[in-house]
Design a protein around this motif. Sequence first.
Motif, PDB file in Angstrom:
ATOM      1  N   LEU A 195      -3.805   2.598  38.459  1.00 31.30           N
ATOM      2  CA  LEU A 195      -3.425   2.085  39.782  1.00 31.30           C
ATOM      3  C   LEU A 195      -2.398   0.963  39.654  1.00 31.30           C
ATOM      4  O   LEU A 195      -2.513   0.110  38.757  1.00 31.30           O
ATOM      5  CB  LEU A 195      -4.660   1.586  40.522  1.00 31.30           C
ATOM      6  N   PHE A 196      -1.398   0.989  40.540  1.00 39.65           N
ATOM      7  CA  PHE A 196      -0.441  -0.107  40.694  1.00 39.65           C
ATOM      8  C   PHE A 196      -0.753  -0.836  41.996  1.00 39.65           C
ATOM      9  O   PHE A 196      -0.940  -0.200  43.043  1.00 39.65           O
ATOM     10  CB  PHE A 196       1.005   0.412  40.767  1.00 39.65           C
ATOM     11  N   LEU A 197      -0.795  -2.162  41.926  1.00 41.83           N
ATOM     12  CA  LEU A 197      -0.986  -2.981  43.122  1.00 41.83           C
ATOM     13  C   LEU A 197       0.173  -3.968  43.167  1.00 41.83           C
ATOM     14  O   LEU A 197       0.182  -4.965  42.445  1.00 41.83           O
ATOM     15  CB  LEU A 197      -2.334  -3.710  43.051  1.00 41.83           C
ATOM     16  N   SER A 198       1.170  -3.661  43.985  1.00 39.27           N
ATOM     17  CA  SER A 198       2.416  -4.424  43.941  1.00 39.27           C
ATOM     18  C   SER A 198       2.709  -5.119  45.271  1.00 39.27           C
ATOM     19  O   SER A 198       2.542  -4.533  46.348  1.00 39.27           O
ATOM     20  CB  SER A 198       3.586  -3.494  43.589  1.00 39.27           C
ATOM     21  N   ASP A 199       3.180  -6.382  45.166  1.00 37.82           N
ATOM     22  CA  ASP A 199       3.665  -7.109  46.340  1.00 37.82           C
ATOM     23  C   ASP A 199       4.985  -6.487  46.795  1.00 37.82           C
ATOM     24  O   ASP A 199       5.753  -5.943  45.989  1.00 37.82           O
ATOM     25  CB  ASP A 199       3.853  -8.588  45.985  1.00 37.82           C
ATOM     26  N   GLN A 200       5.285  -6.564  48.086  1.00 40.14           N
ATOM     27  CA  GLN A 200       6.528  -6.003  48.605  1.00 40.14           C
ATOM     28  C   GLN A 200       7.706  -6.955  48.411  1.00 40.14           C
ATOM     29  O   GLN A 200       8.738  -6.565  47.871  1.00 40.14           O
ATOM     30  CB  GLN A 200       6.366  -5.651  50.089  1.00 40.14           C
ATOM     31  N   ALA A 259       9.818  -6.736  35.140  1.00 39.10           N
ATOM     32  CA  ALA A 259       8.859  -6.952  34.056  1.00 39.10           C
ATOM     33  C   ALA A 259       7.789  -5.874  34.059  1.00 39.10           C
ATOM     34  O   ALA A 259       7.342  -5.413  33.001  1.00 39.10           O
ATOM     35  CB  ALA A 259       8.231  -8.333  34.198  1.00 39.10           C
ATOM     36  N   ALA A 260       7.379  -5.456  35.251  1.00 37.72           N
ATOM     37  CA  ALA A 260       6.348  -4.419  35.356  1.00 37.72           C
ATOM     38  C   ALA A 260       6.854  -3.091  34.780  1.00 37.72           C
ATOM     39  O   ALA A 260       6.108  -2.361  34.120  1.00 37.72           O
ATOM     40  CB  ALA A 260       5.917  -4.248  36.801  1.00 37.72           C
ATOM     41  N   LEU A 261       8.145  -2.767  35.033  1.00 37.63           N
ATOM     42  CA  LEU A 261       8.702  -1.539  34.478  1.00 37.63           C
ATOM     43  C   LEU A 261       8.743  -1.583  32.953  1.00 37.63           C
ATOM     44  O   LEU A 261       8.473  -0.590  32.269  1.00 37.63           O
ATOM     45  CB  LEU A 261      10.092  -1.280  35.041  1.00 37.63           C
ATOM     46  N   ASP A 262       9.115  -2.756  32.399  1.00 38.12           N
ATOM     47  CA  ASP A 262       9.103  -2.904  30.939  1.00 38.12           C
ATOM     48  C   ASP A 262       7.699  -2.691  30.381  1.00 38.12           C
ATOM     49  O   ASP A 262       7.523  -2.040  29.343  1.00 38.12           O
ATOM     50  CB  ASP A 262       9.615  -4.294  30.547  1.00 38.12           C
ATOM     51  N   ILE A 263       6.705  -3.239  31.069  1.00 35.10           N
ATOM     52  CA  ILE A 263       5.316  -3.059  30.635  1.00 35.10           C
ATOM     53  C   ILE A 263       4.926  -1.585  30.679  1.00 35.10           C
ATOM     54  O   ILE A 263       4.282  -1.060  29.758  1.00 35.10           O
ATOM     55  CB  ILE A 263       4.368  -3.900  31.515  1.00 35.10           C
ATOM     56  N   CYS A 264       5.344  -0.893  31.745  1.00 37.09           N
ATOM     57  CA  CYS A 264       5.015   0.531  31.876  1.00 37.09           C
ATOM     58  C   CYS A 264       5.600   1.338  30.718  1.00 37.09           C
ATOM     59  O   CYS A 264       4.936   2.225  30.169  1.00 37.09           O
ATOM     60  CB  CYS A 264       5.536   1.079  33.198  1.00 37.09           C
ATOM     61  N   ALA A 267       8.233   6.075  48.707  1.00 37.77           N
ATOM     62  CA  ALA A 267       7.630   5.754  47.405  1.00 37.77           C
ATOM     63  C   ALA A 267       6.323   6.504  47.187  1.00 37.77           C
ATOM     64  O   ALA A 267       5.685   6.330  46.161  1.00 37.77           O
ATOM     65  CB  ALA A 267       7.388   4.248  47.296  1.00 37.77           C
ATOM     66  N   LYS A 268       5.938   7.331  48.164  1.00 37.75           N
ATOM     67  CA  LYS A 268       4.688   8.072  48.097  1.00 37.75           C
ATOM     68  C   LYS A 268       3.507   7.148  47.784  1.00 37.75           C
ATOM     69  O   LYS A 268       2.647   7.471  46.956  1.00 37.75           O
ATOM     70  CB  LYS A 268       4.784   9.197  47.064  1.00 37.75           C
ATOM     71  N   GLY A 290       8.732  -4.325  46.123  1.00 33.51           N
ATOM     72  CA  GLY A 290       7.585  -3.535  45.698  1.00 33.51           C
ATOM     73  C   GLY A 290       7.807  -2.049  45.878  1.00 33.51           C
ATOM     74  O   GLY A 290       7.405  -1.242  45.031  1.00 33.51           O
ATOM     75  N   VAL A 291       8.454  -1.660  46.981  1.00 35.63           N
ATOM     76  CA  VAL A 291       8.723  -0.246  47.221  1.00 35.63           C
ATOM     77  C   VAL A 291       9.646   0.311  46.137  1.00 35.63           C
ATOM     78  O   VAL A 291       9.433   1.411  45.612  1.00 35.63           O
ATOM     79  CB  VAL A 291       9.324  -0.023  48.614  1.00 35.63           C
ATOM     80  N   ASP A 292      10.704  -0.458  45.782  1.00 43.51           N
ATOM     81  CA  ASP A 292      11.621  -0.007  44.728  1.00 43.51           C
ATOM     82  C   ASP A 292      10.876   0.182  43.401  1.00 43.51           C
ATOM     83  O   ASP A 292      11.100   1.155  42.686  1.00 43.51           O
ATOM     84  CB  ASP A 292      12.750  -1.019  44.542  1.00 43.51           C
ATOM     85  N   PHE A 293      10.001  -0.780  43.085  1.00 44.59           N
ATOM     86  CA  PHE A 293       9.248  -0.657  41.837  1.00 44.59           C
ATOM     87  C   PHE A 293       8.353   0.584  41.844  1.00 44.59           C
ATOM     88  O   PHE A 293       8.304   1.353  40.872  1.00 44.59           O
ATOM     89  CB  PHE A 293       8.392  -1.903  41.598  1.00 44.59           C
TER      90      PHE A 293
END
Length: 548
Positions: free
Chosen positions: A58-63, A41-46, A105-106, A70-73
């Motif tokens: 800034l992205f603040l993502s759970d793992q 869903a976050a990728l669709d929003i982006c 994921a830098k 989260g790393v994949d996202f």
Amino acid sequence: MPKPILLAIDDDTSVLEAVVQDLRRHYGQSYRIVRAASGGAALDICRQLLERKDTVALFLSDQRMPGMTGVDFLQQALKLYPDAKRVLLTAYADTEAAIRAINAAKIHYYLNKPWDPPEEKLYPILDDLLEAWKQGYKPPFEGIRVIGVRWSPTDHAVRDFLSRNRIPYQWINPEQHPDALTLLKEKGIDDGKLPVVLFGDGTALVQPSSSDLAQKLGIPTQAQQEFYDVVVVGAGPAGLAAGVYGASEGLRTLIVEPNAVGGQAGSSSKIENYLGFPSGISGDELAKRAFLQAGRLGAEFLLQQVTCIRSENQYHIVQMKDGHEVTCHVCLIATGVSYRKLEIPGSDRLSGAGVYYGAALTEAMSCADEEVYIIGGANSAGQAAMHFSRYASKVHMLIRAGSLEKSMSKYLIDQIKATPNIIVETQTEVIAMSGEEHLECLMLRTPQGEEARAASSLFIFIGAAPKTDWLPKELACDSKGFILAGPELKAKSAGAWRLDREPYLLETSIPGIFVAGDVRYNSVKRCASAVGEGSIAIQFVHQYLATL
């Protein structure tokens, strides 16, 4: 401008709500907080944000999230928003994975759950990251854009109008930014008709005049009333001072200016001998302050050109270029002077295309690392030389005299001597200029003989020519066009004054028409003197009104 976005991602709704609340409490005034319940869903929003040209800070993502970690996202978000800061929320058990993901994921930081209290464990970290992000962030320009080429006189006129009226804009030269032509094509505008001015509302003006720009920008071009106590023609230092004192003393005051507030002084890069400003002040800033002051006190401003004045039954009718007229008891002429034209081969054809009269500060950035030539040895030329020396590799001051001492203030002479890239060439004059589409060569006469110099920018400050050819013939001037006033009327123009009383100090040969500033015969050509004359003119205006 839309706020940059902080995007929080977590599949646990309670955790997500807590994150959003903490972010909104601390960052809600400066950022827009957006949430997503999964990486997909976050990728669709982006992608939607990219289409709308929104910015993610800034992205603040759970793992640990089902379907996409989260790393994949964050790895995929990196491709969409490479400049956004990336933070991973982890449990203690995921710390090792988070550390490994810093390279993959830098990510910029990882935070362990829980982060309470946020004042200690969340905000300081995000503050540092967002501050670093802001240092490299350039918000999209949403104001006025001018698409035009450097050597076009029309393009120069548009940029000079916007600059002198203190209207921010972005200049885009298609020769350096070819994508500008694509933008014009999308709007159905012929790229052969430059300059084009694009506005934030999506509209555009093609090769606009000053009047077109003024109307579009909401600058008043028609008077609000038909009658005024005082109409001031010219908004240089003298006209602005008259406006301040006239309005403050209860006179219905209209100030009419054809170009921009400030007059010739408004284009001065720095005035250092004006009382009360120990560090100096730019002519533009001084004009801006006077404009605001006069407006606050009740003076009305009008961007128009006055074409004639006629007198009927102790009233004066001021006619504008657009045909509109206003009537007044008193008219004050404060039109100042313009620089005389350089009457040499090539000067007319290249005017506005490398040859400019006055400071033309809009061209300063274009002259970066070039050699600039300035003709003139008075203060205005010296101020321009100091300003251009900040951009140009060399500034050549060409003067016919043997030195600057007789025509320039000592403080400026000292500054010029201390500036290594300003070269003063005495007993030197330009006798011809040439170039195809713009200035390319100057022919100089020097003490050593004639020589050709490669040059692309020449700024001319030679003498003062009054702007008085539009005035009624009954208004007495000297042989050069400067307006005679007060005691000088009888001395220089016998019979011009026909009333029994003596003319007031700044009153012209037409009773009720006054003059102030550089356009007056035998005036002191200094900003402070013009301000003084504009101020005291109102005293004589009151005396004249008392006789009506």
